[in-house]
Structures are given as C-alpha cells and as structure tokens.
Design an enzyme around this catalytic site. Structure first.
Site, PDB file in Angstrom:
ATOM      1  CG  ASP A 130      -0.742   0.590 -13.854  1.00 26.57           C
ATOM      2  OD1 ASP A 130      -0.962   1.730 -14.298  1.00 26.57           O
ATOM      3  OD2 ASP A 130      -1.015   0.247 -12.689  1.00 26.57           O
ATOM      4  CE  LYS A 135      -0.153   8.197  -9.627  1.00 33.99           C
ATOM      5  NZ  LYS A 135      -0.746   8.794  -8.435  1.00 33.99           N
ATOM      6  CG  PHE A 181       0.233   0.930  -5.930  1.00 37.67           C
ATOM      7  CD1 PHE A 181      -0.233   0.488  -4.695  1.00 37.67           C
ATOM      8  CD2 PHE A 181      -0.417   1.998  -6.530  1.00 37.67           C
ATOM      9  CE1 PHE A 181      -1.331   1.090  -4.085  1.00 37.67           C
ATOM     10  CE2 PHE A 181      -1.517   2.617  -5.931  1.00 37.67           C
ATOM     11  CZ  PHE A 181      -1.968   2.163  -4.697  1.00 37.67           C
TER      12      PHE A 181
HETATM   13  N1  PLP Z   1      -1.488   2.279 -11.071  1.00 32.72           N
HETATM   14  C1  PLP Z   1      -0.351   2.896 -10.729  1.00 32.72           C
HETATM   15  C2  PLP Z   1       0.929   2.490 -11.391  1.00 32.72           C
HETATM   16  C3  PLP Z   1      -0.351   3.911  -9.777  1.00 32.72           C
HETATM   17  O1  PLP Z   1       0.789   4.507  -9.436  1.00 32.72           O
HETATM   18  C4  PLP Z   1      -1.586   4.272  -9.178  1.00 32.72           C
HETATM   19  C5  PLP Z   1      -1.641   5.331  -8.160  1.00 32.72           C
HETATM   20  O2  PLP Z   1      -0.669   5.745  -7.585  1.00 32.72           O
HETATM   21  C6  PLP Z   1      -2.749   3.611  -9.580  1.00 32.72           C
HETATM   22  C7  PLP Z   1      -2.663   2.616 -10.530  1.00 32.72           C
HETATM   23  C8  PLP Z   1      -4.070   3.968  -8.986  1.00 32.72           C
HETATM   24  O3  PLP Z   1      -4.455   5.249  -9.422  1.00 32.72           O
HETATM   25  P1  PLP Z   1      -5.606   6.064  -8.673  1.00 32.72           P
HETATM   26  O4  PLP Z   1      -5.076   6.479  -7.345  1.00 32.72           O
HETATM   27  O5  PLP Z   1      -5.878   7.224  -9.587  1.00 32.72           O
HETATM   28  O6  PLP Z   1      -6.778   5.160  -8.555  1.00 32.72           O
END
Ligand code: PLP
Length: 400
Positions: A223, A252, A138
């Site tokens: 990520d 986050k 994700f």
């Molecule tokens: N990457 C990862 C691993 C995530 O868990 C998330 C969100 O849960 C994102 C990217 C996207 O982050 P945002 O919701 O701040 O755009």
C-alpha cells in the site's frame, strides 16, 4: 468573501460532522504556504494531508489542469484518452513496469487490489480468499479497507466486516508464517506505516515476505498510498528496501491534489482484471490524469527526489538535535520527506500551538508528529518552520 464564522455556520447546518475540523477556512495555497480567510499565512509541513507533494498550486500543475479542463474534462472508460495512457506509462517506467487500473482514492485502490488478488490467485487454487495485514496499519475507510486496517477504532460500529482478514504484528515473520494457509491469497503492508505512526518495516522482514509470497503463489501487495510518488526520496517506497511487490496501490500525491487513485500490478497479475470484473466511472479521467502526468514531470524536471533526500536528511538531523534539547522528543523515524517524531506525551496541544504560530503539522496515534512537507521544500522554509516548532515545544504544557 464569506467570513470564517459564516463558513463554519454553513457547515454546521449542511455538512455531516464526521471530521474534527480546525476552526480555520483555507482560501489559498502557494508552494509550501497556505492562507486562511482571515489573511493569516501558514507553512504547510503536511502537504495538505500528504497530498500536495509538489506544493500548493504549482504553476506547471495549474497550467496542465487548465489546459486539460479547456480541452476534455471527462470521458468514460469505454474510450481511450491520452492522459490516462501517459500516466500509466509514468507509473510503469518509474516503478516495476506493471499495468495500472485507475480509480479515485486510496481506499478504492485498496478495494481494487483486494479484488485483483482474490481473482488472480483463485485461478491457480480455487477459493483462495484470505489476507494477512498488520497491526497499526491503515488502508482507508471503505468496508474491505477498514477490515484490512488492523485497528479496532476504525472498525467499531461497522461489524460484520469482510470475511478473510487476519492480522499480525509488524516485522514478525513467525506470526505471519503461523497465519498462512492454503487459502491465503495475499499479504498487504505499507512499506512504511503512515497513519500508524511512521513505523519502519525491517528490510529483512520485507524480503522474507517477498520470498514467502513467491513460494506459495500469494500476492505481495504494498500500500503505497502514502509512501508513493516521491515521498520517500525515491519514486516508490518499495525502492528504499528494494523489495518489489506484485501489486501496489497509490493515491494522495499522485494527482497533486486532484482526486485520483490507482493500483499497479505486474503484467501477468494485471491480466486477471478482464472486462466486467472491475470498473470506475471517474477512474483515470482526463483531468486528474493530466494532473498526474504534470506531477511526474515536475518531480523529474525539478529533481525533487534528490531534494526530498537532501531536505529529509537535514530535517531528521535538526529533529535529532532538538531531541538532545528536550525530553519531549523520544525518537525520530522516517526516510526522505516522510518523517515521524515520537513525543513523550500527546501531541494535540503542540499541533495547536504550531497552528497559532503559523505552522500546519499533524500528530498521529496521539504521540507521533507526522512531518511530510512538499518535495520541493527549501531549507529556508524548513528553518522557519523549525523555529516555530521549537518555540511551540517550549510553550507546550508538560504531561500531567
Ligand atoms: N492507504 C494508506 C496507506 C493511507 O495512508 C490512506 C489514507 O490516509 C489510505 C489508504 C486511504 O486513502 P483515501 O483516504 O484516499 O481513501
């Protein structure tokens, strides 16, 4: 103060209904606790949404935000500001010494990482544009991020997607090797898949990805939006397997609840993002950056990495014990305070039962309880939360 119903009515009239919301209005947070508009208290074992890593409204964080708000809230990136410089220094010193670009969210960090990987690798081999990402990963909700997210449910209704993305099963090196060609510019992976169900990457596989990327001049992107800033009991998730990426994304926990995202790259790779290639109006603004610095200071001064390791080990042990007592739990995964508890059935009912009893947790991928408490959680609060969870498990409906 408005009642729960009044707030819900305003949402019904004026806010887009793209979230499935709990019928609760949050009004206050303090440490591991939340209160709703009816005065009910909850233990927040999900840190908001894996965001409030130093707890809700940590006094040092509140003080840093208040001080910065009274001094300078915003300046464009055509100026230097000290909080942004200091936060980049924290990221470099706790990580691999890279340089940082600031934005406002995880998805934006992913977009930036994708652009950086393309512009950097195409300097050596023109036209490199392909990415390999992983099933059940994700990466966010913007266009390139949903394309990178190898889950059809996030892509349906939005095609055509961004060209150049290929997907492989997690931990499958042969599948990756089959997909790589001269046009591949990067491999992107979460060191632990969060939304996908707290799925662990094999250390040997991550090392093999690193070697492949190095050999072929491709970028390895981690990520770390969910795994970063202490969540895994180390500053960064990559420090658990000891495999260093070329680029990492974060968001986050970074701002303690203020909106901030970032990507960090080795100085050589970072040099490709020259003026005019990328930007963000609010990226690294003084307010969010001062909050970010406070988060790092709190983690360091209060020894929260050690606490995350200790409390994480305790929590996993308690879940393993609970697994012996109930067939509802089939597996316990995770590291530090990023813990997934695989259930034998859909967990929505269990999450609702916990909420009724004053515990906020999350269930992802239908069957995985995602437990991500603040890094300063204490054993007493964990015990209280586990009592609620055990009680809710006993009351949960068996699968039909
Ligand atoms: N990457 C990862 C691993 C995530 O868990 C998330 C969100 O849960 C994102 C990217 C996207 O982050 P945002 O919701 O701040 O755009």
């Amino acid at each position: 103060m408005a009642t729960t119903q009044e707030v819900m009515d305003l949402y019904e009239k004026y806010v887009m209904a793209n979230y499935r919301r709990l019928p609760k209005v949050a009004v206050r947070g303090e440490g591991p606790y939340l209160w709703d508009a009816d005065g009910k208290r909850y233990i927040d074992l999900f840190s908001g949404w894996a965001v409030t890593g130093v707890g809700h409204c940590h006094p040092k964080l509140v003080e840093a935000i208040a001080r910065q708000a009274a001094t300078l809230i915003y300046m464009p990136n055509t100026w230097y500001t000290e909080p942004q410089a200091r936060l980049a220094e924290w990221i470099a010193k706790t990580g691999f010494g890279g340089k940082t670009f600031f934005c406002n969210s995880g998805a934006e960090a992913i977009e930036g990482a994708i652009k950086l990987a393309r512009i950097h690798t195409s300097k050596t081999v023109k036209g490199r544009y392909k990415f390999i990402t992983f099933e059940n990963g994700f990466h966010g909700r913007t266009f390139a991020a949903i394309t990178a997210t190898a889950q059809p449910k996030y892509q349906e209704g939005f095609r055509p997607l961004v060209p150049g993305f290929m997907y492989a099963p997690l931990n499958d090196m042969a599948a990756v090797e089959k997909l790589v060609d001269d046009e591949t510019c990067a491999i992107m992976v979460e060191p632990i898949q969060g939304e996908g169900g707290v799925n662990m990457c094999d250390v040997a596989w991550l090392k093999a990805l690193r070697d492949l990327c190095t050999q072929r001049g491709m970028m390895l992107i981690f990520d770390e939006v969910q795994t970063g800033v202490g969540r895994c009991g180390t500053w960064w998730g990559y420090q658990v397997p000891g495999v260093v990426p070329d680029i990492m994304t974060m968001a986050k926990q970074l701002g303690g609840g203020t909106a901030i995202g970032a990507l960090c790259a080795t100085p050589e790779v970072a040099a490709s993002l020259v003026p005019g290639t990328h930007a963000s109006t609010f990226g690294g603004n003084p307010l969010a950056a001062a909050a970010g610095c406070a988060v790092f200071e709190i983690i360091e001064n209060e020894h929260l990495l050690e606490n995350a390791q200790k409390m994480g080990a305790y929590l996993r042990q308690r879940f393993l014990e609970l697994k012996q007592e109930t067939p509802l739990i089939t597996e316990v995964r995770g590291v530090g305070l990023m813990i997934g508890v695989e259930l034998a059935q859909n967990g929505a009912d269990l999450v609702a039962k916990c909420l009724e009893r004053g515990l906020h947790i999350n269930c992802t991928h239908d069957t995985v309880l995602r437990v991500m408490p603040p890094l300063n959680i204490t054993r007493d609060v964990l015990d209280e939360a586990l009592n609620i969870l055990t009680d809710a498990i006993k009351a949960a409906r068996p699968a039909s």
